[in-house]
Design an enzyme around this catalytic site. Structure first.
Site, short mmCIF file in Angstrom:
data_model
loop_
_atom_site.label_atom_id
_atom_site.label_comp_id
_atom_site.label_asym_id
_atom_site.label_seq_id
_atom_site.Cartn_x
_atom_site.Cartn_y
_atom_site.Cartn_z
CG ASP A 117 -1.79 1.09 1.28
OD1 ASP A 117 -1.65 2.17 0.63
OD2 ASP A 117 -2.56 1.09 2.29
CD GLU A 138 26.21 4.64 8.34
OE1 GLU A 138 26.26 3.57 8.75
OE2 GLU A 138 25.67 5.63 8.81
CB CYS A 164 23.56 7.88 11.09
SG CYS A 164 23.06 6.57 9.90
CB THR A 176 14.74 3.81 4.74
OG1 THR A 176 15.52 2.70 5.25
CG2 THR A 176 13.51 3.44 5.52
CB SER A 181 18.10 -0.65 14.05
OG SER A 181 16.87 -0.15 12.99
CG HIS A 239 19.88 9.55 12.70
ND1 HIS A 239 20.34 9.90 11.77
CD2 HIS A 239 19.65 8.20 12.71
CE1 HIS A 239 20.66 8.72 10.98
NE2 HIS A 239 20.03 7.78 11.74
CE LYS A 246 8.50 2.91 15.03
NZ LYS A 246 7.12 2.64 14.80
CG ASN A 264 18.94 6.91 6.57
OD1 ASN A 264 19.84 7.94 6.97
ND2 ASN A 264 19.36 5.94 7.23
CB SER A 309 23.46 1.42 13.86
OG SER A 309 22.19 1.88 13.48
N1 COA Z 1 -0.78 3.04 6.14
C1 COA Z 1 -0.12 3.24 7.12
N2 COA Z 1 1.01 3.03 7.83
C2 COA Z 1 1.48 1.87 7.35
C3 COA Z 1 0.94 0.92 6.47
C4 COA Z 1 -0.33 1.66 5.65
N3 COA Z 1 -0.83 0.92 4.74
N4 COA Z 1 1.42 -0.09 6.08
C5 COA Z 1 2.46 -0.17 6.93
N5 COA Z 1 2.38 1.04 7.87
C6 COA Z 1 3.41 1.57 8.93
C7 COA Z 1 3.56 0.42 10.00
O1 COA Z 1 2.58 0.25 10.88
C8 COA Z 1 4.89 0.81 10.53
O2 COA Z 1 4.75 1.84 11.43
P1 COA Z 1 5.12 1.60 13.16
O3 COA Z 1 6.42 1.29 12.92
O4 COA Z 1 4.78 2.99 13.64
O5 COA Z 1 4.02 0.52 13.29
C9 COA Z 1 5.55 1.39 9.28
O6 COA Z 1 4.58 1.91 8.36
C10 COA Z 1 6.45 0.56 8.61
O7 COA Z 1 5.96 -0.65 8.32
P2 COA Z 1 6.83 -2.12 8.68
O8 COA Z 1 5.72 -3.06 8.20
O9 COA Z 1 7.34 -2.07 10.19
O10 COA Z 1 8.03 -1.67 7.56
P3 COA Z 1 8.98 -3.03 7.36
O11 COA Z 1 9.00 -4.24 7.78
O12 COA Z 1 9.27 -2.82 5.90
O13 COA Z 1 10.50 -2.19 8.02
C11 COA Z 1 11.87 -0.76 8.97
C12 COA Z 1 10.67 -0.80 8.16
C13 COA Z 1 12.28 0.72 9.38
C14 COA Z 1 12.40 -1.54 10.08
C15 COA Z 1 12.91 -1.06 7.53
O14 COA Z 1 12.72 -0.05 6.70
C16 COA Z 1 14.28 -1.08 7.97
O15 COA Z 1 15.01 -1.88 8.42
N6 COA Z 1 15.16 0.17 7.69
C17 COA Z 1 16.54 0.37 7.76
C18 COA Z 1 17.05 0.40 9.22
C19 COA Z 1 16.50 1.72 10.12
O16 COA Z 1 16.35 2.71 9.14
N7 COA Z 1 16.41 1.64 11.45
C20 COA Z 1 16.14 2.95 12.01
C21 COA Z 1 17.05 3.26 13.17
S1 COA Z 1 18.57 3.92 12.63
#
Ligand code: COA
Length: 445
Positions: free
Chosen positions: A31, A83, A120, A163, A211, A244, A253, A328, A364
């Site tokens: 979606d 990095e 980062c 990202t 993370s 960040h 969050k 990012n 990280s």
């Molecule tokens: N409408 C609105 N929100 C939606 C949605 C929709 N149709 N579908 C999913 N979402 C929301 C989810 O609820 C989630 O939000 P939440 O965490 O507040 O619950 C968000 O979108 C991401 O969805 P999710 O299913 O968790 O995504 P993912 O499994 O693809 O992983 C990360 C997301 C960030 C973990 C992934 O992109 C990642 O590994 N990134 C690299 C690491 C990183 O950036 N870490 C951050 C710390 S430095």
């Protein structure tokens, strides 16, 4: 001591764009709102085939030195935070210096050069190094050039692919700076963690969900440590809170937890207690699970209050403006958040001179750092000279098939000959390999 801080900033975005809701989501079967609402992203900036961390860093630095009319001899230090480095010995800053010496008069032979690494966080650490160098009066009146540059690419199919981003931020650190003064006080939250790492590999090994938790835990520790140095803080002490931003949803969050922490013991907490009850305290619970449940419910209710939402709209949301469009930039990410905030101040037509920002950086592995920055008299003249919006509008919009080619072109394990999608103009480009495997660069007029 005289004020030390960021005198000027420049941003350089990768020249390509991947539209997440329109181009990426349909192929992934997602979606589009997962990207726009969940992660908070509309697109990623990606590097064209002739771009890399050196070209982007050198281009940001070139714009900065050119518009400020700075002589190379006035730079006493160049630190590159990244990095995405491609050499375990020769630092990226030497390549960047070589590029700058090709186009400007003079040289950088007496500038101390290095490379900073802590995921980062390294961009902020390089800022602190420059601050310390000036505060220790070892700079002989010269400035430091800090460059945060990254190609944040993930393996195809990794959750982090959503990202990605690529770009560089160049910052000039000086005495009596035009943009912001850095606080002497700072706080650290640090622990040996394995949330994201690249053990001699190009694309990261990431435990994405973990993370997120580590980011929040280390940021909280850093905030507590900052308060030990700077004293108690109140949300109204700050005009913006640039954090960040691996993706804007992460900051959403973190923001509510920061708000919960900083309203404690303040008039705001009192006011909110009347509406949603008091903040749960662990001492009042026999069982940790019950406490966790209660604090989660309190935090959810807090995020719905008018006070929180107004604070978020004023202090946090404006910092996400560029991130939403670029993804990012790893080491550059918190520095684009600061820039976004100041661009917002220009748009709002306010005069924030003397106001303070609370800046939260994270890397990280893992470590968070929190300090504050006071906005200086010359901020508007500096920020008004950025052309980042133009750069973003000019990016080439990739189809998914083209995105796959670009990813292959930058993948060290794939031998792909891919033609560039854009024509470079007034910028440094990658120009092939030298006899010892070094990278070559040239400036295209
Ligand atoms: N409408 C609105 N929100 C939606 C949605 C929709 N149709 N579908 C999913 N979402 C929301 C989810 O609820 C989630 O939000 P939440 O965490 O507040 O619950 C968000 O979108 C991401 O969805 P999710 O299913 O968790 O995504 P993912 O499994 O693809 O992983 C990360 C997301 C960030 C973990 C992934 O992109 C990642 O590994 N990134 C690299 C690491 C990183 O950036 N870490 C951050 C710390 S430095």
């Amino acid at each position: 001591m005289t004020a030390v801080g960021i005198d000027a900033v420049e941003l350089w975005s990768g020249n390509l764009k991947l539209d997440l809701p329109e181009t990426f989501a349909p192929v992934k079967g997602d979606d589009p709102e997962k990207y726009t609402k969940g992660l908070g992203l509309t697109s990623s900036s990606l590097p064209d085939t002739y771009e890399d961390i050196v070209t982007m860093g050198a281009n940001a630095a070139y714009r900065l030195l050119d518009r400020k009319n700075i002589d190379l001899e006035d730079i006493g230090r160049i630190d590159v935070a990244t990095e995405s480095a491609f050499d375990n010995s020769k630092p990226v800053s030497t390549y960047v210096a070589g590029c700058l010496e090709d186009v400007f008069e003079g040289d950088l032979h007496h500038a101390d050069k290095g490379e900073r690494k802590f995921a980062c966080l390294a961009g902020t650490q390089a800022l602190n190094d420059a601050y310390n160098w000036i505060a220790a009066d070892r700079h002989r009146g010269r400035s430091a050039l800090v460059i945060a540059t990254d190609t944040a690419l993930y393996a195809r199919g990794d959750a982090g692919e959503a990202t990605q981003g690529a770009g560089a931020v160049a910052m000039l650190i000086s005495e009596e700076p035009n943009l912001v003064e850095l606080s002497a006080e700072y706080g650290i939250g640090s622990a040996d963690e394995t949330d994201f790492l690249k053990p001699n590999q190009q694309f990261p090994s990431v435990d994405g969900k973990r993370s997120v938790q580590v980011y929040l835990a280390r940021m909280r520790e850093a905030l507590e440590d900052y308060k030990k140095a700077a004293g108690d803080i109140h949300p109204d002490d700050f005009i913006y809170g640039p954090f960040h931003t691996p993706y804007p949803g992460m900051v959403r969050k973190a923001a509510v937890l920061a708000y919960r922490n900083t309203i404690r013991g303040t008039d705001i907490e009192e006011e909110i207690t009347d509406e949603i009850g008091p903040q749960p305290h662990p001492d009042n619970f026999d069982d940790n699970d019950e406490y966790q449940e209660a604090i989660r419910a309190y935090t959810d209710a807090l995020s719905e209050t008018e006070q929180y939402q107004n604070w978020y709209d004023d202090q946090i949301s404006p910092t996400l403006r560029i991130s939403r469009q670029v993804g990012n930039w790893y080491t550059g990410s918190v520095h684009i958040a600061r820039t976004s905030a100041l661009l917002n101040a220009v748009d709002r037509g306010i005069d924030p001179v003397g106001e303070t920002m609370l800046v939260g950086s994270y890397g990280s592995g893992a470590q968070a750092e929190i300090h504050s920055e006071r906005i200086r008299e010359g901020w508007k003249d500096e920020i008004s000279q950025l052309n980042i919006e133009e750069q973003l509008d000019d990016r080439y919009d990739l189809t998914f098939e083209e995105y796959e080619l670009v990813h292959d072109a930058h993948n060290h394990d794939v031998d792909a000959e891919v033609d560039p999608f854009t024509a470079p103009s007034g910028e440094f480009v990658f120009d092939g390999w030298g006899r010892m495997g070094e990278r070559k660069y040239r400036f295209v007029e």
